[in-house]
Design a protein around this motif. Structure first.
Motif, short mmCIF file in Angstrom:
data_model
loop_
_atom_site.label_atom_id
_atom_site.label_comp_id
_atom_site.label_asym_id
_atom_site.label_seq_id
_atom_site.Cartn_x
_atom_site.Cartn_y
_atom_site.Cartn_z
N GLY A 56 1.06 -1.27 -0.15
CA GLY A 56 0.00 0.05 -0.12
C GLY A 56 0.90 1.26 0.12
O GLY A 56 0.52 2.28 -0.66
N THR A 57 1.90 1.19 0.68
CA THR A 57 3.00 2.42 0.61
C THR A 57 4.28 2.12 0.46
O THR A 57 4.99 1.89 1.46
N PRO A 58 4.93 1.62 -0.56
CA PRO A 58 5.97 1.13 -0.87
C PRO A 58 7.18 1.96 -0.43
O PRO A 58 8.39 1.35 -0.06
N THR A 59 7.20 3.04 -0.09
CA THR A 59 8.20 4.01 0.34
C THR A 59 8.65 3.74 1.74
O THR A 59 9.53 4.15 2.30
N THR A 60 7.60 2.85 2.50
CA THR A 60 7.79 2.56 3.69
C THR A 60 8.79 1.26 3.97
O THR A 60 8.94 0.70 4.78
N ASN A 61 8.99 0.70 2.70
CA ASN A 61 10.09 -0.77 2.76
C ASN A 61 10.97 -0.35 3.07
O ASN A 61 12.06 -0.09 2.08
N HIS A 62 11.78 -0.66 4.20
CA HIS A 62 13.14 -0.39 4.65
C HIS A 62 13.57 -1.71 5.08
O HIS A 62 14.80 -1.68 5.51
N GLY A 63 12.74 -2.91 5.04
CA GLY A 63 13.18 -4.31 5.48
C GLY A 63 13.17 -4.45 6.84
O GLY A 63 12.41 -3.57 7.57
N TRP A 64 13.96 -5.47 7.24
CA TRP A 64 13.95 -5.74 8.69
C TRP A 64 15.33 -5.98 9.17
O TRP A 64 16.43 -6.01 8.46
N ILE A 65 15.56 -5.76 10.48
CA ILE A 65 16.63 -6.32 11.23
C ILE A 65 16.56 -7.48 12.27
O ILE A 65 15.53 -7.19 12.88
N PHE A 66 17.37 -8.21 12.33
CA PHE A 66 17.39 -9.40 13.30
C PHE A 66 18.23 -8.94 14.53
O PHE A 66 19.55 -8.73 14.11
N GLU A 67 17.80 -9.03 15.60
CA GLU A 67 18.59 -8.57 16.85
C GLU A 67 18.54 -9.64 17.94
O GLU A 67 17.27 -10.13 18.36
N PRO A 68 19.58 -10.06 18.46
CA PRO A 68 19.62 -11.07 19.24
C PRO A 68 18.88 -10.45 20.74
O PRO A 68 19.37 -9.50 21.15
N THR A 69 18.32 -11.32 21.51
CA THR A 69 17.42 -11.03 22.42
C THR A 69 18.16 -11.54 23.63
O THR A 69 17.65 -11.40 24.94
N SER A 70 19.23 -12.56 23.73
CA SER A 70 19.83 -13.13 24.43
C SER A 70 21.08 -13.24 24.42
O SER A 70 21.69 -12.73 23.24
N THR A 71 22.00 -13.55 25.24
CA THR A 71 23.40 -14.01 25.29
C THR A 71 23.80 -15.35 24.55
O THR A 71 24.95 -15.95 24.97
N ASN A 72 22.79 -16.02 24.52
CA ASN A 72 23.01 -17.58 24.06
C ASN A 72 23.80 -17.83 22.50
O ASN A 72 23.81 -18.87 22.28
N GLY A 73 23.69 -16.79 21.86
CA GLY A 73 24.22 -16.53 20.46
C GLY A 73 23.01 -16.65 19.50
O GLY A 73 21.98 -17.22 19.92
N ILE A 74 23.34 -16.01 18.24
CA ILE A 74 22.39 -16.36 17.18
C ILE A 74 23.30 -16.29 15.83
O ILE A 74 24.53 -15.76 15.84
N SER A 75 22.80 -17.27 15.22
CA SER A 75 23.51 -17.29 13.74
C SER A 75 22.45 -17.24 12.58
O SER A 75 21.40 -17.67 12.43
N ILE A 76 22.74 -16.18 11.81
CA ILE A 76 21.86 -15.65 10.39
C ILE A 76 22.93 -15.54 9.51
O ILE A 76 23.70 -14.80 9.55
N VAL A 77 22.61 -16.35 8.38
CA VAL A 77 23.16 -16.51 7.22
C VAL A 77 22.74 -15.12 6.25
O VAL A 77 21.51 -15.00 6.31
N SER A 78 23.59 -14.30 5.92
CA SER A 78 23.18 -13.33 5.00
C SER A 78 23.31 -13.71 3.50
O SER A 78 23.29 -14.91 3.27
N SER A 79 22.90 -12.40 2.85
CA SER A 79 22.61 -13.11 1.21
C SER A 79 23.81 -13.66 0.66
O SER A 79 23.78 -14.17 -0.36
N GLU A 80 25.06 -13.24 1.44
CA GLU A 80 26.46 -13.73 0.64
C GLU A 80 26.78 -15.32 1.30
O GLU A 80 27.85 -15.66 1.00
N GLY A 81 25.81 -15.95 2.12
CA GLY A 81 26.23 -17.35 2.57
C GLY A 81 26.13 -18.15 1.27
O GLY A 81 25.88 -17.93 0.18
N ALA A 82 26.46 -19.35 1.78
CA ALA A 82 26.37 -20.39 0.56
C ALA A 82 25.06 -20.66 0.22
O ALA A 82 24.23 -20.54 0.83
N GLU A 83 25.26 -21.10 -1.05
CA GLU A 83 23.95 -21.43 -1.76
C GLU A 83 23.10 -22.60 -0.90
O GLU A 83 23.63 -23.48 -0.44
N GLY A 84 21.87 -22.15 -0.64
CA GLY A 84 21.09 -23.47 -0.16
C GLY A 84 20.89 -22.84 1.51
O GLY A 84 20.12 -23.40 2.13
N SER A 85 21.71 -22.12 2.07
CA SER A 85 21.49 -21.46 3.26
C SER A 85 21.22 -20.19 3.54
O SER A 85 21.19 -19.57 4.44
#
Length: 95
Positions: A56-85
């Motif tokens: 409805g309002t394309p100019t508001t599309n700035h995406g998302w950010i993933f932020e860890p909420t604990s100190t247990n660790g987080i692993s997020i593969v970026s767009s530069e990651g291996a094919e399939g992941s």
């Protein structure tokens, strides 16, 4: 996961984005419809409401950010990651 409210580019790091680690409320919001994962492994996140708003309002599309909420660790593969992941966005259009 937070919805980003301001423009950014691929050179923007979290530290630069968040002004040294402090996220301003005007930069991003936490969507109440997106719950934190309760298990390890791949996650499915329903972003239908947010994407509908972006359609409805394309100019508001700035995406998302993933932020860890604990100190247990987080692993997020970026767009530069291996094919399939790399992150995927599946869109189902219902007329």
């Amino acid at each position: 996961m937070r919805q980003v409210l301001v423009s950014w580019n691929e050179d923007t790091s979290f530290d630069l984005f968040a002004g040294g680690g402090q996220i301003d409320s005007g930069e991003m919001i936490t969507s109440s419809s997106i719950a934190a994962p309760t298990s390890m492994g791949a996650q499915v996140i329903d972003v239908t409401a947010i994407v509908s708003d972006w359609v409805g309002t394309p100019t508001t599309n700035h995406g998302w950010i993933f932020e860890p909420t604990s100190t247990n660790g987080i692993s997020i593969v970026s767009s530069e990651g291996a094919e399939g992941s790399r992150p995927q966005l599946e869109v189902t259009f219902l007329p």
